[in-house]
Motif scaffolding. Sequence first.
Motif, PDB file in Angstrom:
ATOM      1  N   THR A   1     -14.297  -3.495   0.125  1.00  0.00           N
ATOM      2  CA  THR A   1     -13.929  -2.302  -0.455  1.00  0.00           C
ATOM      3  C   THR A   1     -12.782  -1.770   0.535  1.00  0.00           C
ATOM      4  OG1 THR A   1     -14.597   0.194  -0.762  1.00  0.00           O
ATOM      5  CG2 THR A   1     -15.560  -1.181   0.988  1.00  0.00           C
ATOM      6  N   ASN A   2     -12.027  -1.052   0.061  1.00  0.00           N
ATOM      7  CA  ASN A   2     -10.504  -0.820   0.699  1.00  0.00           C
ATOM      8  C   ASN A   2     -10.023   0.565   0.444  1.00  0.00           C
ATOM      9  OD1 ASN A   2     -10.345  -2.341  -1.729  1.00  0.00           O
ATOM     10  ND2 ASN A   2      -8.317  -1.393  -1.649  1.00  0.00           N
ATOM     11  N   GLN A   3      -9.317   1.193   1.512  1.00  0.00           N
ATOM     12  CA  GLN A   3      -8.403   2.160   1.297  1.00  0.00           C
ATOM     13  C   GLN A   3      -7.416   1.899   0.037  1.00  0.00           C
ATOM     14  OE1 GLN A   3      -4.701   2.491   4.059  1.00  0.00           O
ATOM     15  NE2 GLN A   3      -5.680   0.993   5.212  1.00  0.00           N
ATOM     16  N   ARG A   4      -7.180   2.674  -0.969  1.00  0.00           N
ATOM     17  CA  ARG A   4      -7.007   2.306  -2.189  1.00  0.00           C
ATOM     18  C   ARG A   4      -5.266   2.095  -2.491  1.00  0.00           C
ATOM     19  NH1 ARG A   4     -10.463   6.072  -5.839  1.00  0.00           N
ATOM     20  NH2 ARG A   4      -9.418   7.597  -4.452  1.00  0.00           N
ATOM     21  N   GLU A   5      -4.691   3.119  -2.339  1.00  0.00           N
ATOM     22  CA  GLU A   5      -3.224   3.064  -2.811  1.00  0.00           C
ATOM     23  C   GLU A   5      -2.287   2.695  -1.637  1.00  0.00           C
ATOM     24  OE1 GLU A   5      -5.699   6.163  -4.816  1.00  0.00           O
ATOM     25  OE2 GLU A   5      -5.209   5.737  -2.622  1.00  0.00           O
ATOM     26  N   THR A   6      -2.579   2.417  -0.765  1.00  0.00           N
ATOM     27  CA  THR A   6      -1.792   1.729   0.443  1.00  0.00           C
ATOM     28  C   THR A   6      -1.282   0.384  -0.097  1.00  0.00           C
ATOM     29  OG1 THR A   6      -2.996   2.773   2.156  1.00  0.00           O
ATOM     30  CG2 THR A   6      -1.940   0.729   3.001  1.00  0.00           C
ATOM     31  N   SER A   7       0.015  -0.023   0.139  1.00  0.00           N
ATOM     32  CA  SER A   7       0.675  -0.878  -0.778  1.00  0.00           C
ATOM     33  C   SER A   7       1.437  -1.565   0.610  1.00  0.00           C
ATOM     34  CB  SER A   7       1.702  -0.182  -1.620  1.00  0.00           C
ATOM     35  OG  SER A   7       1.099   0.606  -2.492  1.00  0.00           O
ATOM     36  N   LEU A   8       1.862  -2.725  -0.039  1.00  0.00           N
ATOM     37  CA  LEU A   8       2.342  -4.054   1.015  1.00  0.00           C
ATOM     38  C   LEU A   8       3.195  -4.980  -0.046  1.00  0.00           C
ATOM     39  CD1 LEU A   8       0.540  -6.190   3.392  1.00  0.00           C
ATOM     40  CD2 LEU A   8      -0.780  -4.688   1.372  1.00  0.00           C
ATOM     41  N   LEU A   9       3.910  -5.736   0.670  1.00  0.00           N
ATOM     42  CA  LEU A   9       4.660  -6.995   0.088  1.00  0.00           C
ATOM     43  C   LEU A   9       4.569  -8.134   1.057  1.00  0.00           C
ATOM     44  CD1 LEU A   9       8.312  -5.890  -1.096  1.00  0.00           C
ATOM     45  CD2 LEU A   9       6.052  -5.721  -2.453  1.00  0.00           C
ATOM     46  N   TRP A  10       4.338  -9.502   0.790  1.00  0.00           N
ATOM     47  CA  TRP A  10       4.203 -10.339   1.640  1.00  0.00           C
ATOM     48  C   TRP A  10       4.753 -11.661   0.751  1.00  0.00           C
ATOM     49  CZ3 TRP A  10      -0.040  -8.322  -0.742  1.00  0.00           C
ATOM     50  CH2 TRP A  10      -0.852  -9.009  -1.634  1.00  0.00           C
ATOM     51  N   ASP A  11       5.103 -12.787   1.852  1.00  0.00           N
ATOM     52  CA  ASP A  11       5.479 -13.763   1.379  1.00  0.00           C
ATOM     53  C   ASP A  11       4.604 -14.942   0.848  1.00  0.00           C
ATOM     54  OD1 ASP A  11       6.438 -16.950   2.072  1.00  0.00           O
ATOM     55  OD2 ASP A  11       8.303 -15.857   1.871  1.00  0.00           O
ATOM     56  N   ARG A  12       4.599 -15.328  -0.543  1.00  0.00           N
ATOM     57  CA  ARG A  12       3.798 -16.272  -1.033  1.00  0.00           C
ATOM     58  C   ARG A  12       3.693 -17.629  -0.186  1.00  0.00           C
ATOM     59  NH1 ARG A  12       2.153 -14.920  -6.119  1.00  0.00           N
ATOM     60  NH2 ARG A  12       3.166 -13.174  -7.184  1.00  0.00           N
ATOM     61  N   ASP A  13       4.547 -17.907   0.475  1.00  0.00           N
ATOM     62  CA  ASP A  13       4.559 -19.499   1.222  1.00  0.00           C
ATOM     63  C   ASP A  13       3.607 -19.315   2.395  1.00  0.00           C
ATOM     64  OD1 ASP A  13       5.791 -20.603  -0.834  1.00  0.00           O
ATOM     65  OD2 ASP A  13       7.870 -20.297  -0.127  1.00  0.00           O
ATOM     66  N   SER A  14       4.187 -18.080   3.370  1.00  0.00           N
ATOM     67  CA  SER A  14       3.496 -18.179   4.607  1.00  0.00           C
ATOM     68  C   SER A  14       2.343 -17.038   4.525  1.00  0.00           C
ATOM     69  CB  SER A  14       4.751 -17.785   5.678  1.00  0.00           C
ATOM     70  OG  SER A  14       5.225 -16.395   5.402  1.00  0.00           O
ATOM     71  N   GLY A  15       2.459 -16.185   3.822  1.00  0.00           N
ATOM     72  CA  GLY A  15       1.439 -14.962   3.771  1.00  0.00           C
ATOM     73  C   GLY A  15       1.901 -14.014   4.434  1.00  0.00           C
ATOM     74  N   GLU A  16       2.919 -14.064   5.173  1.00  0.00           N
ATOM     75  CA  GLU A  16       3.256 -13.391   6.241  1.00  0.00           C
ATOM     76  C   GLU A  16       3.787 -11.855   5.490  1.00  0.00           C
ATOM     77  OE1 GLU A  16       3.400 -13.036   9.603  1.00  0.00           O
ATOM     78  OE2 GLU A  16       2.091 -14.908   9.467  1.00  0.00           O
ATOM     79  N   PRO A  17       3.615 -10.605   6.086  1.00  0.00           N
ATOM     80  CA  PRO A  17       4.040  -9.492   5.197  1.00  0.00           C
ATOM     81  C   PRO A  17       5.431  -9.188   5.524  1.00  0.00           C
ATOM     82  CG  PRO A  17       2.102  -9.142   6.844  1.00  0.00           C
ATOM     83  CD  PRO A  17       2.424 -10.257   6.960  1.00  0.00           C
ATOM     84  N   LEU A  18       5.999  -8.734   4.534  1.00  0.00           N
ATOM     85  CA  LEU A  18       7.517  -8.504   4.522  1.00  0.00           C
ATOM     86  C   LEU A  18       8.098  -7.231   5.071  1.00  0.00           C
ATOM     87  CD1 LEU A  18       8.376 -10.061   0.925  1.00  0.00           C
ATOM     88  CD2 LEU A  18       8.701 -10.968   3.326  1.00  0.00           C
ATOM     89  N   ASN A  19       7.028  -6.488   5.544  1.00  0.00           N
ATOM     90  CA  ASN A  19       7.268  -5.018   6.148  1.00  0.00           C
ATOM     91  C   ASN A  19       6.026  -4.429   6.533  1.00  0.00           C
ATOM     92  OD1 ASN A  19       6.296  -4.467   3.370  1.00  0.00           O
ATOM     93  ND2 ASN A  19       8.695  -4.885   2.752  1.00  0.00           N
ATOM     94  N   ASN A  20       6.024  -3.271   7.095  1.00  0.00           N
ATOM     95  CA  ASN A  20       4.866  -2.337   7.247  1.00  0.00           C
ATOM     96  C   ASN A  20       3.991  -2.007   5.727  1.00  0.00           C
ATOM     97  OD1 ASN A  20       4.591  -2.801  10.052  1.00  0.00           O
ATOM     98  ND2 ASN A  20       5.604  -0.770  10.289  1.00  0.00           N
ATOM     99  N   ALA A  21       2.832  -1.776   5.961  1.00  0.00           N
ATOM    100  CA  ALA A  21       2.263  -1.368   4.532  1.00  0.00           C
ATOM    101  C   ALA A  21       2.451   0.276   4.500  1.00  0.00           C
ATOM    102  CB  ALA A  21       0.729  -1.291   4.661  1.00  0.00           C
ATOM    103  N   ILE A  22       2.528   0.846   3.383  1.00  0.00           N
ATOM    104  CA  ILE A  22       2.877   2.271   3.271  1.00  0.00           C
ATOM    105  C   ILE A  22       1.499   2.772   2.790  1.00  0.00           C
ATOM    106  CG2 ILE A  22       4.057   4.083   1.949  1.00  0.00           C
ATOM    107  CD1 ILE A  22       6.419   2.192   1.418  1.00  0.00           C
ATOM    108  N   VAL A  23       1.281   3.656   3.493  1.00  0.00           N
ATOM    109  CA  VAL A  23      -0.344   4.203   3.639  1.00  0.00           C
ATOM    110  C   VAL A  23      -0.332   5.206   2.573  1.00  0.00           C
ATOM    111  CG1 VAL A  23      -2.145   5.444   4.783  1.00  0.00           C
ATOM    112  CG2 VAL A  23      -0.698   3.627   5.995  1.00  0.00           C
ATOM    113  N   TRP A  24      -1.470   5.356   1.991  1.00  0.00           N
ATOM    114  CA  TRP A  24      -1.822   6.475   0.788  1.00  0.00           C
ATOM    115  C   TRP A  24      -1.326   7.791   1.150  1.00  0.00           C
ATOM    116  CZ3 TRP A  24      -5.517  10.228   1.640  1.00  0.00           C
ATOM    117  CH2 TRP A  24      -6.327   9.907   2.727  1.00  0.00           C
ATOM    118  N   GLN A  25      -1.532   7.948   2.431  1.00  0.00           N
ATOM    119  CA  GLN A  25      -1.164   9.312   2.896  1.00  0.00           C
ATOM    120  C   GLN A  25       0.428   9.821   2.788  1.00  0.00           C
ATOM    121  OE1 GLN A  25      -3.130   8.643   6.476  1.00  0.00           O
ATOM    122  NE2 GLN A  25      -4.571  10.584   6.313  1.00  0.00           N
ATOM    123  N   CYS A  26       1.200   8.703   2.828  1.00  0.00           N
ATOM    124  CA  CYS A  26       2.673   8.838   3.116  1.00  0.00           C
ATOM    125  C   CYS A  26       3.274   9.499   2.030  1.00  0.00           C
ATOM    126  CB  CYS A  26       3.195   7.441   3.257  1.00  0.00           C
ATOM    127  SG  CYS A  26       4.965   7.350   3.795  1.00  0.00           S
TER     128      CYS A  26
END
Length: 499
Positions: A79-104
């Motif tokens: 279960t998780n904080q819901r609307e918080t969003s992020l992008l990551w690299d499919r090959d490495s699994g590394e995030p491409l940036n910080n996640a933007i939190v639902w409160q933002c």
Amino acid sequence: MAKFVLAIDQGTTGSTVALMDARGKLRASVNYEFPQIYPKPGWVEHRPADIWSSVTKGIRAILRKKLCKPADIVAIGITNQRETSLLWDRDSGEPLNNAIVWQCRRTTEFCESLRQKGHEALIRRKSGLVLDPYFSASKFRWLLKNTRGIGRAVKAGQVAAGTIDSFLIWQLTAGESHVTDVSNASRTSLMDIASGEWDEQLLRLFEVPAEILPRIAPSSGVLGHTRGVAGLPDGIPIAGVAGDQQAALFGQACFAPGDVKCTFGTGSFIVMNTGQQIVHSEEGLLTTVAWQLGENTKPVYALEGGAFVCGAAVQWLRDGLGIIKHACDIEALALQVPDHGGVEFVPALTGLGAPHWAPDARGTLSGLTRGTCRAHIARATLDAMALQNADILRAMESDLGKRMRPLRVDGGAAANELLMQIQSDVLGRKLIRPQVIETTVAGACYLAGLGVGLWKNPAEVRKIWRAEREFSSAMSGATRRQRIASWNTALRRTLLPQD
């Protein structure tokens, strides 16, 4: 062989990992906090690496307790904080940036541009959600517009997008599963809640390519299997996933239409089960998917209203003003005075949510006199937490056209006896607190257990749920009306346009 379910409750300020046995007893839980990042006023971010680290620390800590063998874990629930969003690299699994939190609130201007172009009605009809920066779609768009080299990476098929559940499943399965459940998908503004699929019109409006999004799956059933997670054997099914508020509704055994709960967390959220009926609100509430139990079942829907700042207001008193040392100190401090003493705190620290939906609103502290002390501010904070919920509940009753059933309460702040009594007083309703107040964890466990057949059906789960205490209103109707009138005056000041 003993059977256990491992739950991951990935929240806004930290991650909880817990272990439940086949009788529905929570045997242990651990929590690890991680930093909040505020690059600009109204902006909130998380480092995905911090989130994943807090989860893996939690898993290791639970296993060190040696309450079960790793092979005894038959399922994992998330279960998780819901609307918080992020992008990551499919090959490495590394995030491409910080996640933007639902409160933002950084996408407020873009959401307003969609409103001015007349798109709000379409978005609400299809997604069940109001047009607001709270939801994931505008966050995905911002990330796609502000990540260097993202266009080429998307065209090359290297980019994965998702909410936190999708990111965790990707990490737990070593990239084998890019999937989300229907409850989390319903919080993005990109899914048609009637069809349960990503919607082409909504994707175009928010400029989000479908190919970067996860597959939408039921909330209970196997969504992937562990691979390469330290301490866990490969092949454990991830069999239950739901957004935190839907998980709490399930964890409260609110399985019948009309059942309702309020979770007191970083924000506070009231959610009511409406069964298989999609109820569109006329009062500023949200229509959302509660859960879906298996591929061949219909979704269960819900009405929801959320206040962005609840427990976070107490954290602000601790970290921002320094008037308490620990969050748990607020109850004793507030009890030093008989009431709020005319002080009103409207905690619009990240805007106002339902039923007002005012992303530009800012917090106000009013009614101060020479006699005001720390205790009055503490009491006004608890009052505000309860009064926000009362506004949401009355809007929900208006949509339903009837009084609601007793409110089931949960979350960390539900342990605050004074807050629970204030909540009952300003609502004029009975509250029921369960024995296990961390019901997001319980809901994730129940969904995962059902997904692997540990429990046969929700009726078996209902037998596990137990009440711990009831709270009844001790406030007269006249006093309640006066208290609400004072709160409404403060709200009107808060909602005035900001210069």
